[in-house]
Design a protein around this motif. Structure first.
Motif, PDB file in Angstrom:
ATOM      1  N   ALA A 275       0.752  -1.217  -0.023  1.00  0.00           N
ATOM      2  CA  ALA A 275       0.109   0.018  -0.101  1.00  0.00           C
ATOM      3  C   ALA A 275       0.996   1.137  -0.027  1.00  0.00           C
ATOM      4  CB  ALA A 275      -1.055   0.100   1.294  1.00  0.00           C
ATOM      5  N   HIS A 276       0.739   2.006  -1.131  1.00  0.00           N
ATOM      6  CA  HIS A 276       1.588   3.161  -1.079  1.00  0.00           C
ATOM      7  C   HIS A 276       0.934   4.145  -2.179  1.00  0.00           C
ATOM      8  CE1 HIS A 276       5.052   5.991  -1.993  1.00  0.00           C
ATOM      9  NE2 HIS A 276       5.615   5.356  -1.104  1.00  0.00           N
ATOM     10  N   ASP A 277       0.813   5.384  -1.604  1.00  0.00           N
ATOM     11  CA  ASP A 277       0.146   6.367  -2.541  1.00  0.00           C
ATOM     12  C   ASP A 277       0.784   6.476  -3.864  1.00  0.00           C
ATOM     13  OD1 ASP A 277      -1.659   6.622  -0.625  1.00  0.00           O
ATOM     14  OD2 ASP A 277      -0.781   8.529   0.256  1.00  0.00           O
ATOM     15  N   GLU A 278       1.877   6.634  -4.014  1.00  0.00           N
ATOM     16  CA  GLU A 278       2.611   6.916  -5.332  1.00  0.00           C
ATOM     17  C   GLU A 278       2.551   5.598  -6.410  1.00  0.00           C
ATOM     18  OE1 GLU A 278       6.958   8.202  -7.253  1.00  0.00           O
ATOM     19  OE2 GLU A 278       6.567   8.426  -5.174  1.00  0.00           O
ATOM     20  N   LEU A 279       2.410   4.441  -5.551  1.00  0.00           N
ATOM     21  CA  LEU A 279       2.386   3.473  -6.309  1.00  0.00           C
ATOM     22  C   LEU A 279       0.890   3.134  -7.092  1.00  0.00           C
ATOM     23  CD1 LEU A 279       4.278   0.582  -4.340  1.00  0.00           C
ATOM     24  CD2 LEU A 279       4.775   1.331  -6.574  1.00  0.00           C
ATOM     25  N   LEU A 280      -0.036   3.425  -6.191  1.00  0.00           N
ATOM     26  CA  LEU A 280      -1.480   3.497  -6.846  1.00  0.00           C
ATOM     27  C   LEU A 280      -1.520   4.458  -7.775  1.00  0.00           C
ATOM     28  CD1 LEU A 280      -3.320   3.580  -3.196  1.00  0.00           C
ATOM     29  CD2 LEU A 280      -3.004   1.319  -4.930  1.00  0.00           C
TER      30      LEU A 280
END
Length: 500
Positions: free
Chosen positions: A49-54
């Motif tokens: 879970a990671h914002d930039e990955l999403l």
């Protein structure tokens, strides 16, 4: 000039061909890219879970440069799995590092990046722009149709108001108002026309003098001298004792009925029933008549043959003979209509009026001719010098006044309604059709407004997507330019023709 200062210009649409021609990538690179895409699809299913990955994974087509950034993020998220030798024990990291190695073999990543760039600038971005332009065009066309329908609606409503004004009705209840005007205004119209016709006595006399006969223009002359009398009086020359004008049946509300049938009685087959037993009864007892025994009511003298005495005076017989003619008659049926109201005699009246008008105009033309040539057919008018161009002009104007009044739209409508009850349905249907058209226009306008709003909304929603793809394409362009630049001693690389 130093070679490093010479830029490398490459047309973006031919970038892939340029890379193949420079042997930077193999021409069969696409055969090996499928394994990499499968590997990426499997690796995406297991991500932290990671914002930039999403953000990266929800964006456009994932390429080599995205994978590099994913690995950089995993170095942070998977730092706990790193051993003393600097290797990561995380399977996620191992999968993405393997993907990078597969990309870097034979520069597959550069070929794929060039393909993505070409696809974006040649298809994706122009397609979205075209779609946005098409949606905006559809919205503008819908708005234009709304304006056109608005003008048409106002025009049709103006025509509706004009029709109501000409008929002298408010439009609240057309059928009822028109029927009421038949009985309230039509007689007054005929009376007004009759007063105008009385002014045509002089032209009628002039035409009679020209024709040499007092029998010309009989109907017009009759109305001018005696007024709008009944047809009975025109035919028989005497007014009737009473007038029984045909009953005019006009329903205030439109009646929807089935096929009308004439009922002659209760018996089958349409037989006429004059009695309870179906026989014609002439008295209490049947009359028996034998051949040769007709009883004339005279006394029987067995002594000889009977002699009929015909020498009997009318006074002695008690028979009263009325004087010849139709005095004391009753005007019934079509004869009970007034001359101007009777469809048949109204047409004859119009013919007389047009005949008089033609005569007056020809005489006026003769008198007004520049050469004053006397036409052969008018030579006999020289004995009637009591008219000139001015008086003839007045006569023609009077005739036109009568003609205009008799052919007035309102009068013709009311006359048709009176003599043809179905006409009121036709007339009201034609007028109400205007209102029906207006309602349909309003519904169409509503639908067009909804479509216009929908088109504009779709266009607005596509613009962020367009902006996002353009930004991603520009980023990819810069990444490719820098990668190629490194291969040529950091010379400036320009990819032109992108139209971003």
């Amino acid at each position: 000039m130093n070679e490093a200062d010479i830029p490398i210009d490459i047309h973006a649409g031919k970038l892939l061909e340029w890379l193949v021609s420079r042997r930077i990538v193999d021409k069969n690179w696409h055969l090996h890219i499928r394994n990499i895409r499968n590997k990426i699809s499997n690796a995406i299913t297991d991500m932290p879970a990671h914002d930039e990955l999403l953000k990266l994974l929800s964006g456009a087509h994932i390429n080599y440069f995205h994978c590099q950034r994913i690995v950089e993020i995993l170095k942070t998220t998977e730092a706990d799995s790193r051993n003393v030798f600097g290797r990561y024990g995380s399977q996620r990291m191992k999968d993405w590092q393997e993907i990078l190695k597969m990309y870097e073999k034979d520069n597959l990543y550069l070929a794929e990046a060039a393909q993505i760039l070409v696809r974006n600038i040649s298809y994706e971005i122009p397609g979205i722009r075209k779609q946005i332009k098409h949606l905006e065009q559809l919205g503008e066309e819908a708005d234009k149709k709304v304006q056109d329908l608005g003008r048409s609606e106002r025009t049709v409503y103006g025509e509706y108001q004009q029709m109501c004004k000409q008929l002298g009705v408010s439009g609240t209840n057309l059928r009822q108002e028109l029927i009421q005007k038949v009985f309230s205004e039509l007689p007054g119209m005929f009376e007004q026309i009759t007063k105008t016709v009385q002014q045509l006595k002089k032209p009628i006399e002039l035409y009679a003098a020209f024709a040499g006969s007092d029998d010309c223009l009989p109907l017009l002359k009759h109305v001018a001298t005696k007024g709008n009398t009944t047809v009975y009086e025109f035919i028989y020359g005497e007014p009737p004792l009473s007038v029984e004008e045909p009953t005019v049946t006009l329903e205030l509300e439109k009646q929807v009925t089935g096929t009308e049938q004439i009922d002659f009685g209760d018996s089958d087959g349409g037989a006429i029933d004059f009695g309870d037993d179906g026989a014609i009864d002439f008295g209490d007892a049947p009359i028996e008549v034998e051949a040769g025994e007709i009883d004339w009511g005279a006394p029987v003298d067995d002594g000889g043959a009977q002699q009929i005495d015909l020498n009997i005076s009318l006074e002695e017989s008690g028979i009263v003979v009325e004087e010849d003619g139709h005095a004391g008659g009753i005007a019934k049926g079509p004869d009970a209509y007034s001359v101007l109201d009777s469809p048949k005699h109204r047409e004859r009246f119009m013919n007389d009026l047009l005949e008089l008008e033609a005569f007056l105009r020809m005489r006026l033309y003769q008198l007004g001719g520049s050469d004053k040539v006397q036409l052969l057919s008018f030579t006999m008018m020289d004995s009637f010098p009591d008219h000139d161009e001015k008086s003839l002009t007045i006569m023609v104007a009077d005739v036109d006044t009568v003609h205009g009044a008799l052919t007035g739209e309102l009068l013709q409508h009311l006359h048709q309604i009176k003599h043809s009850p179905e006409y009121v349905d036709i007339l009201t249907a034609n007028i109400e059709q205007k209102l029906s058209s207006i309602e349909k226009m309003k519904e169409t306008v509503k639908r067009l407004q909804e479509k216009s709003a929908n088109f504009k909304q779709q266009s607005i929603e596509l613009k962020p997507t367009q902006t996002k793809i353009i930004d991603q394409t520009r980023t990819l362009q810069g990444q490719i330019e820098r990668d190629i630049s490194k291969r040529y001693k950091n010379r400036v690389v320009n990819l032109y023709g992108t139209n971003l």
